[in-house]
Write an enzyme that holds these catalytic residues in place. Sequence first.
Site, mmCIF file in Angstrom:
data_model
loop_
_atom_site.group_PDB
_atom_site.id
_atom_site.type_symbol
_atom_site.label_atom_id
_atom_site.label_comp_id
_atom_site.label_asym_id
_atom_site.label_seq_id
_atom_site.Cartn_x
_atom_site.Cartn_y
_atom_site.Cartn_z
ATOM 1 N N CYS A 1 58.185 -55.387 -57.981
ATOM 2 C CA CYS A 1 57.602 -54.739 -56.804
ATOM 3 C C CYS A 1 58.719 -54.024 -56.067
ATOM 4 O O CYS A 1 59.843 -54.547 -55.982
ATOM 5 C CB CYS A 1 56.958 -55.797 -55.903
ATOM 6 S SG CYS A 1 56.359 -55.128 -54.339
ATOM 7 N N CYS B 1 56.115 -46.891 -57.497
ATOM 8 C CA CYS B 1 55.286 -48.035 -57.121
ATOM 9 C C CYS B 1 54.907 -48.827 -58.378
ATOM 10 O O CYS B 1 54.326 -48.264 -59.324
ATOM 11 C CB CYS B 1 54.029 -47.517 -56.432
ATOM 12 S SG CYS B 1 52.869 -48.798 -55.972
ATOM 13 N N GLU C 1 59.145 -55.408 -45.097
ATOM 14 C CA GLU C 1 58.765 -54.387 -44.101
ATOM 15 C C GLU C 1 59.247 -54.794 -42.712
ATOM 16 O O GLU C 1 59.611 -53.945 -41.902
ATOM 17 C CB GLU C 1 57.245 -54.221 -44.070
ATOM 18 C CG GLU C 1 56.662 -53.675 -45.344
ATOM 19 C CD GLU C 1 56.291 -52.202 -45.265
ATOM 20 O OE1 GLU C 1 56.087 -51.697 -44.166
ATOM 21 O OE2 GLU C 1 56.220 -51.577 -46.341
ATOM 22 N N HIS D 1 59.446 -53.669 -53.069
ATOM 23 C CA HIS D 1 60.038 -54.319 -51.894
ATOM 24 C C HIS D 1 60.988 -55.470 -52.239
ATOM 25 O O HIS D 1 61.791 -55.860 -51.420
ATOM 26 C CB HIS D 1 58.934 -54.885 -50.994
ATOM 27 C CG HIS D 1 58.144 -53.846 -50.265
ATOM 28 N ND1 HIS D 1 57.433 -52.863 -50.907
ATOM 29 C CD2 HIS D 1 57.968 -53.647 -48.931
ATOM 30 C CE1 HIS D 1 56.822 -52.112 -49.992
ATOM 31 N NE2 HIS D 1 57.136 -52.562 -48.799
ATOM 32 N N ASP E 1 55.322 -43.375 -53.993
ATOM 33 C CA ASP E 1 55.091 -44.806 -53.783
ATOM 34 C C ASP E 1 53.990 -44.939 -52.748
ATOM 35 O O ASP E 1 53.640 -43.974 -52.058
ATOM 36 C CB ASP E 1 56.376 -45.476 -53.286
ATOM 37 C CG ASP E 1 56.174 -46.967 -53.033
ATOM 38 O OD1 ASP E 1 55.595 -47.634 -53.910
ATOM 39 O OD2 ASP E 1 56.544 -47.455 -51.954
ATOM 40 N N SER E 2 53.482 -46.146 -52.607
ATOM 41 C CA SER E 2 52.468 -46.398 -51.591
ATOM 42 C C SER E 2 53.057 -46.323 -50.179
ATOM 43 O O SER E 2 52.310 -46.198 -49.212
ATOM 44 C CB SER E 2 51.860 -47.782 -51.814
ATOM 45 O OG SER E 2 52.888 -48.750 -51.898
HETATM 46 N N1 DGL Z 1 54.798 -50.343 -53.815
HETATM 47 C C1 DGL Z 1 54.062 -51.522 -54.138
HETATM 48 C C2 DGL Z 1 54.498 -52.039 -55.505
HETATM 49 O O1 DGL Z 1 55.606 -51.820 -55.950
HETATM 50 C C3 DGL Z 1 54.212 -52.609 -53.087
HETATM 51 C C4 DGL Z 1 53.520 -52.301 -51.780
HETATM 52 C C5 DGL Z 1 52.029 -52.117 -51.935
HETATM 53 O O2 DGL Z 1 51.315 -53.105 -52.198
HETATM 54 O O3 DGL Z 1 51.576 -50.987 -51.802
HETATM 55 O O4 DGL Z 1 53.731 -52.683 -56.170
#
Ligand code: DGL
Length: 265
Positions: free
Chosen positions: A183, A69, A149, A185, A6-7
């Site tokens: 997403c 992600c 976050e 989050h 993931d990011s």
């Molecule tokens: N992990 C990203 C997503 O699910 C969200 C956070 C980001 O923008 O990196 O799209």
Amino acid sequence: MIGVFDSGVGGLTVLRALVAELPAEQFVYLGDTARLPYGTKSAETVVRYALQASEALAAFRLKCLVIACNTASAVALPAVRARIASVPVIGVIEPGAEAACAASRSGHIAVIATEGTVRGGAYQQAILRRRHAAQVTAVPAPLFVALAEEGLCEGPIAAAVAHHYLDPLFAAAGRIDTLVLGCTHFPMLAGAIRGVVGARIGIVDSAQTTARHVRQALEQAGIAATGGEGGVRLLATDAPQRFARVGARFLARPIAPDEVTLIDL
Ligand code: DGL
């Protein structure tokens, strides 16, 4: 070993679902915290980052790679599959779209995600492939990422932001009966989101459906771990202490700072 990337920490919601679904598996999770967010970056950049993260994980003798992600799944899945051709690569978009189609009676489906995911149209296309007459409305909801976050998942600020994004969406398209949390989050804000959309809207969390999808893929290939104790290894490209602190909420268990290994891509 199952690789998950993931990011940043958001994909820990997907890891949590994977561990619950596959408790005997070994996981290695990479959060690209040095380059977060992916959601506001161009598709070309996200593809480049996703390939680098995938290659780093491929060194762990994987049997499966999960792109947790949504943004990377939306724009980089074909490129990662082409590069890491030896193992199945599973993204979160297709399982999320499948669950949305199964949940919706009216066929009017809303998706909230990052800008990058919405712009690429991956959810819209994945839903329409399965249900040709579906009406899909996708909108970016970037402030939810920051709220999650910061741990501001409920209370007046979360409620105000949820109203800001969701009131126009539901006022404009009255027949929507299903909302996809597109997403990593957003499952953290499910309570605040539910508070705004009410009880009659189905909320689809792609983390859980992806975990089920991974289990089915491993079982079909005959490579699912059948016994023994599973485990999790955590890697981050920056700020491992912040990863441990913020990530604990997403993983729903404490993370000791020395559990997170710093790596460079
Ligand atoms: N992990 C990203 C997503 O699910 C969200 C956070 C980001 O923008 O990196 O799209």
